[in-house]
Scaffold this active site. Structure first.
Site, PDB file in Angstrom:
ATOM      1  N   ARG A   1     -11.003  16.357   7.748  1.00 36.89           N
ATOM      2  CA  ARG A   1     -11.794  16.717   6.554  1.00 36.89           C
ATOM      3  C   ARG A   1     -13.205  17.180   6.935  1.00 36.89           C
ATOM      4  O   ARG A   1     -13.823  16.610   7.835  1.00 36.89           O
ATOM      5  CB  ARG A   1     -11.921  15.511   5.622  1.00 36.89           C
ATOM      6  CG  ARG A   1     -10.643  15.222   4.865  1.00 36.89           C
ATOM      7  CD  ARG A   1     -10.765  13.976   4.028  1.00 36.89           C
ATOM      8  NE  ARG A   1      -9.760  13.016   4.417  1.00 36.89           N
ATOM      9  CZ  ARG A   1      -9.741  11.738   4.047  1.00 36.89           C
ATOM     10  NH1 ARG A   1     -10.681  11.259   3.257  1.00 36.89           N
ATOM     11  NH2 ARG A   1      -8.787  10.933   4.451  1.00 36.89           N
TER      12      ARG A   1
ATOM     13  N   ARG B   1      -2.702  -2.085  -3.249  1.00 37.14           N
ATOM     14  CA  ARG B   1      -3.890  -1.276  -3.026  1.00 37.14           C
ATOM     15  C   ARG B   1      -3.810  -0.092  -3.990  1.00 37.14           C
ATOM     16  O   ARG B   1      -2.802   0.617  -4.024  1.00 37.14           O
ATOM     17  CB  ARG B   1      -3.913  -0.749  -1.604  1.00 37.14           C
ATOM     18  CG  ARG B   1      -5.087   0.165  -1.400  1.00 37.14           C
ATOM     19  CD  ARG B   1      -4.915   1.016  -0.198  1.00 37.14           C
ATOM     20  NE  ARG B   1      -6.086   1.857  -0.041  1.00 37.14           N
ATOM     21  CZ  ARG B   1      -6.091   2.971   0.645  1.00 37.14           C
ATOM     22  NH1 ARG B   1      -5.012   3.382   1.253  1.00 37.14           N
ATOM     23  NH2 ARG B   1      -7.194   3.685   0.737  1.00 37.14           N
TER      24      ARG B   1
ATOM     25  N   ASN C   1       0.871  -1.177   0.000  1.00 39.43           N
ATOM     26  CA  ASN C   1       0.000   0.000   0.000  1.00 39.43           C
ATOM     27  C   ASN C   1       0.907   1.225   0.000  1.00 39.43           C
ATOM     28  O   ASN C   1       1.475   1.589   1.023  1.00 39.43           O
ATOM     29  CB  ASN C   1      -0.881  -0.062   1.256  1.00 39.43           C
ATOM     30  CG  ASN C   1      -1.814   1.123   1.368  1.00 39.43           C
ATOM     31  OD1 ASN C   1      -1.750   2.067   0.573  1.00 39.43           O
ATOM     32  ND2 ASN C   1      -2.684   1.089   2.359  1.00 39.43           N
TER      33      ASN C   1
ATOM     34  N   GLU D   1      -8.220  -4.896   5.373  1.00 41.40           N
ATOM     35  CA  GLU D   1      -8.142  -4.621   3.936  1.00 41.40           C
ATOM     36  C   GLU D   1      -7.028  -5.446   3.281  1.00 41.40           C
ATOM     37  O   GLU D   1      -7.169  -5.897   2.149  1.00 41.40           O
ATOM     38  CB  GLU D   1      -7.909  -3.124   3.708  1.00 41.40           C
ATOM     39  CG  GLU D   1      -9.137  -2.306   4.072  1.00 41.40           C
ATOM     40  CD  GLU D   1      -8.833  -0.852   4.396  1.00 41.40           C
ATOM     41  OE1 GLU D   1      -8.310  -0.579   5.490  1.00 41.40           O
ATOM     42  OE2 GLU D   1      -9.134   0.009   3.558  1.00 41.40           O
TER      43      GLU D   1
ATOM     44  N   HIS E   1     -12.778   3.436   0.417  1.00 44.96           N
ATOM     45  CA  HIS E   1     -12.764   2.421   1.492  1.00 44.96           C
ATOM     46  C   HIS E   1     -13.529   1.165   1.084  1.00 44.96           C
ATOM     47  O   HIS E   1     -14.016   0.413   1.931  1.00 44.96           O
ATOM     48  CB  HIS E   1     -13.437   2.932   2.794  1.00 44.96           C
ATOM     49  CG  HIS E   1     -12.774   4.086   3.462  1.00 44.96           C
ATOM     50  ND1 HIS E   1     -13.482   5.131   4.003  1.00 44.96           N
ATOM     51  CD2 HIS E   1     -11.469   4.346   3.698  1.00 44.96           C
ATOM     52  CE1 HIS E   1     -12.651   5.997   4.545  1.00 44.96           C
ATOM     53  NE2 HIS E   1     -11.419   5.544   4.360  1.00 44.96           N
TER      54      HIS E   1
END
Ligand code: ADP
Length: 398
Positions: free
Chosen positions: A242, A92, A7, A385, A181
């Site tokens: 965010r 990823r 990743n 993940e 996600h």
């Protein structure tokens, strides 16, 4: 077969080595400060307490991956004798636009398609592509697979993903909701079906991935039908730093008042908003909790805004799916933050959603946290993940 999962971020790289014959994690690690002073690799072999830490200059992702290869073949901390034992590499990749709805074996056509998606994810796709190129160079002949954050959300119907703006912006520029996600939402949805002992095709699920970045998805019969992130990962919930969804007119208003460009305002919405922006203290929910305990009113407001947004999507998705069987909490906050789960689930009793305050006192463990008389199951499921990436990589290359 052993699979290396990679990743790549812009200056960091996370990796895992998994043995897919029994889905066990053999080693994992992190490279930080790639291309900067103080590059460091931290490697952990499963069941070995001592970490292998290597501080050495790494000017780019190729240097970083060469050091990862050294670590995983190391005579003491390594998990393979040579890289020949690594059957495939799973990457990823954040954004595949509308090009891929499932994982794919990487070839030149896939790379060209991902390059076309760079303008959709200018911060994320370029480092992902650098990692792919570095592995091709350093491990020629080892198949590589791309697993996309956006893929799981490609089943959304047009009424979920089309923005109410002139349609030609969708056809000309691909402006639509993509969602992110996806690998995590998919993993926890499948685990939820297993935990409930019900076929996923018979379930309506709402999955809440609440980490630094956060999103909620509505999953009906195993397919994503809506998700809170949008064209970019800035939309939807309030997050660590965010803003989530806001009235778009605010952007030009702030730009005008503060004499900033639109890009500068977007930077503020990405990096200085959310929990950090409201509380003025931190983006980390642990700091927010400490501040609340000290009586900080803005920290309390930040948590209330966060919970309000999560509840808002839960309500919307119950309406969209005409019901819900289970709500899943996952990722850093979802898995660990007892109080935030409590605040989110309060006042939902009339919808049949009843959190068990005692069972909820748990962290990072797969378990049911709803009351026995709750119509809707509430589940805590740690996400994984990397395991999804390794599984897809194995299935496509074995
Ligand atoms: P990402 O992968 O998006 O960086 P994570 O899913 O790892 O994020 O979540 C990180 C966040 O989880 C932290 O910023 C912190 O707010 C929260 N978190 C982690 N552990 C705890 C904890 N024990 N209690 C409350 N919040 C926690």
């Amino acid at each position: 077969m052993k699979v290396l999962v990679i990743n790549c971020g812009s200056s960091s790289l996370k990796y895992q080595v998994l043995d897919m014959t029994n889905e066990t994690l053999l080693a994992k690690g992190l490279v930080e400060r790639i291309g900067m002073a103080g590059s460091v690799l931290k490697h952990e072999k499963t069941n070995v307490e001592e970490k292998f830490i290597q501080e050495t200059p790494m000017k780019d992702h190729k240097d970083a991956i060469a050091n990862v290869m050294n670590a995983i073949t190391d005579s003491i901390y390594g998990v393979v004798k040579s890289m020949d034992e690594i059957g495939a590499v799973g990457h990823r990749v954040v954004h595949a636009g509308e090009k891929y709805a499932t994982s794919v074996v990487i070839d030149n056509k896939v790379i060209a398609a991902l390059e076309e998606c760079v303008e959709l994810a200018p911060l994320h796709n370029p480092p992902n592509l650098l990692g792919i190129a570095a592995c091709q160079e350093l491990m020629p002949g080892t198949p590589e697979v791309a697993v996309f954050d956006t893929a799981f959300h490609q089943t959304m119907p047009p009424e979920s993903y089309i923005y109410a703006i002139p349609y030609e912006y969708y056809t000309k520029y691909g402006i639509r909701r993509y969602g992110f996600h996806g690998t995590s939402h998919k993993y926890v949805a499948e685990r939820a079906a297993d935990m409930l002992g019900v076929n996923i095709a018979d379930l309506k699920l709402i999955t809440c991935h609440l980490g630094n970045g956060a999103s909620v998805s509505a999953i009906k019969r195993g397919k994503c039908i809506d998700t809170s992130m949008g064209f970019t990962p800035l939309a939807g919930l309030a997050m660590g730093t965010r803003a989530g969804s806001i009235d778009p007119a605010i952007i030009s208003f702030i730009a005008d008042k503060e004499d900033l460009t639109a890009d500068e305002v977007l930077g503020i919405l990405n990096k200085k908003s959310g929990m950090l922006g409201i509380s003025g203290i931190s983006s980390d929910f642990r700091d927010i909790a400490d501040a609340i305990a000290d009586g900080n009113v803005r920290a309390e407001l930040a948590l209330k805004v966060f919970a309000h947004r999560v509840r808002y999507y839960i309500g919307a998705y119950i309406a969209e799916m005409n019901g819900v069987d289970a709500i899943v909490f996952t990722a850093g906050v979802g898995e660990n933050d007892v109080d935030t789960r409590d605040v989110i689930c309060s006042e939902l009793g009339n919808l049949g959603i009843k959190l068990d305050l005692v069972k909820n006192k748990v962290r990072g463990k797969e378990t049911v946290i709803s009351r026995d008389d709750s119509k809707v199951a509430i589940l805590l499921i740690p996400t994984n993940e990397e395991l999804v990436i390794a599984r897809d990589t194995y299935e496509l290359t074995k």
